[in-house]
Design a protein around this motif. Sequence first.
Motif, PDB file in Angstrom:
ATOM      1  N   GLU A 224      41.181  44.659  33.258  1.00 21.45           N
ATOM      2  CA  GLU A 224      40.821  43.619  32.297  1.00 21.45           C
ATOM      3  C   GLU A 224      41.988  43.401  31.342  1.00 21.45           C
ATOM      4  O   GLU A 224      42.873  44.244  31.204  1.00 21.45           O
ATOM      5  N   ILE A 226      44.138  39.998  28.820  1.00 22.47           N
ATOM      6  CA  ILE A 226      44.270  38.594  28.413  1.00 22.47           C
ATOM      7  C   ILE A 226      45.563  38.039  29.013  1.00 22.47           C
ATOM      8  O   ILE A 226      46.620  38.676  28.956  1.00 22.47           O
ATOM      9  N   LYS A 227      45.451  36.859  29.591  1.00 20.01           N
ATOM     10  CA  LYS A 227      46.595  36.198  30.212  1.00 20.01           C
ATOM     11  C   LYS A 227      46.853  34.896  29.461  1.00 20.01           C
ATOM     12  O   LYS A 227      45.937  34.085  29.279  1.00 20.01           O
ATOM     13  N   ARG A 228      48.072  34.678  29.008  1.00 22.87           N
ATOM     14  CA  ARG A 228      48.445  33.427  28.328  1.00 22.87           C
ATOM     15  C   ARG A 228      49.118  32.518  29.342  1.00 22.87           C
ATOM     16  O   ARG A 228      50.088  32.906  30.000  1.00 22.87           O
ATOM     17  N   ASP A 238      44.733  30.970  26.249  1.00 21.57           N
ATOM     18  CA  ASP A 238      44.538  32.397  26.487  1.00 21.57           C
ATOM     19  C   ASP A 238      43.298  32.584  27.352  1.00 21.57           C
ATOM     20  O   ASP A 238      42.218  32.072  27.022  1.00 21.57           O
ATOM     21  N   GLU A 240      40.799  35.417  29.177  1.00 22.31           N
ATOM     22  CA  GLU A 240      40.373  36.790  29.403  1.00 22.31           C
ATOM     23  C   GLU A 240      40.132  36.965  30.901  1.00 22.31           C
ATOM     24  O   GLU A 240      39.663  36.042  31.559  1.00 22.31           O
ATOM     25  N   TYR A 257      38.238  34.794  35.408  1.00 26.61           N
ATOM     26  CA  TYR A 257      38.868  34.393  34.149  1.00 26.61           C
ATOM     27  C   TYR A 257      37.902  33.551  33.318  1.00 26.61           C
ATOM     28  O   TYR A 257      37.047  32.847  33.856  1.00 26.61           O
ATOM     29  N   ALA A 260      39.538  32.597  26.238  1.00 21.60           N
ATOM     30  CA  ALA A 260      39.430  33.660  25.247  1.00 21.60           C
ATOM     31  C   ALA A 260      38.902  33.167  23.912  1.00 21.60           C
ATOM     32  O   ALA A 260      38.562  33.977  23.058  1.00 21.60           O
TER      33      ALA A 260
END
Length: 276
Positions: A224, A226-228, A238, A240, A257, A260
Amino acid sequence: MSDSVTENALGTFLRDRRMRLDPVSFGFPAGRRRTPGLRREEVAQRANISPTWYTWLEQGRGGAPSAHVLDRIARGLMLTDPERDHLHILAFGHPPEPRYRQHEGITPRLQHVLDAMPFSPAIIRTATWDVVAWNKAAAVILTDYAKLPKERRNILRMMFSDERMRAKQDDWHTVARYVVGAFRADAARAGAGVEIRQLVEELSARSPEFKAMWDDNEITSTREGIKRLHHPALGTVDLEFSTFSVEGRSDLNMMVYSPANSEVREQFRSLISSAC
């Protein structure tokens, strides 16, 4: 449950599975049999082991078998992968060593699970990081994998060979290093060391950046985080993400995904809906 049954759980399990099998379907004559299923000597024949030793194993007095012999018995009894795992747990107290077997595609039911999340981008990837399934939201927000040749649907190849993928990342170098470490861990966990060799050699020859990251031997996890992402329609967002193992398929993981923050959620829904 009596102590004798508990102590011989391995033998009880073997006997139960043996008695469920149809002798005729294995080429053995039906004849007169006192009990249903295969005879012990027939299982021993299929597993290429001593009938006496197999009999002792069922009776709880044969001593601990090797993992190799146990796998031969599992094949002889036509055990499923979960049954094989259970057999090893009964014999040794732990699952067998990973044995990677990549399957082609996924079941329709698993695709339905992806499609049931219309506004959450979700993909199914193998231990070698090939994307084998995705939903509409993933095609809109992440990558439209349907437009890529099958061999290009590999996250490592995209990360190190596709300039569009590089441009989408807010901090490409950090993300790439993270992906390489997670890829290494996934492949090792699934026993896919041999299967990734060609991909690693290909990317090492093509990308000095990949080679340097691979040689660093870092291990990371993608459970797990966070991907920007830089999206052409949404701007910088962003996401999650969470990763889930697919039960019964050691070669597959599902990544899901979601935005966020709530401000982007409605934009997500609108963009995905308009693309459907």
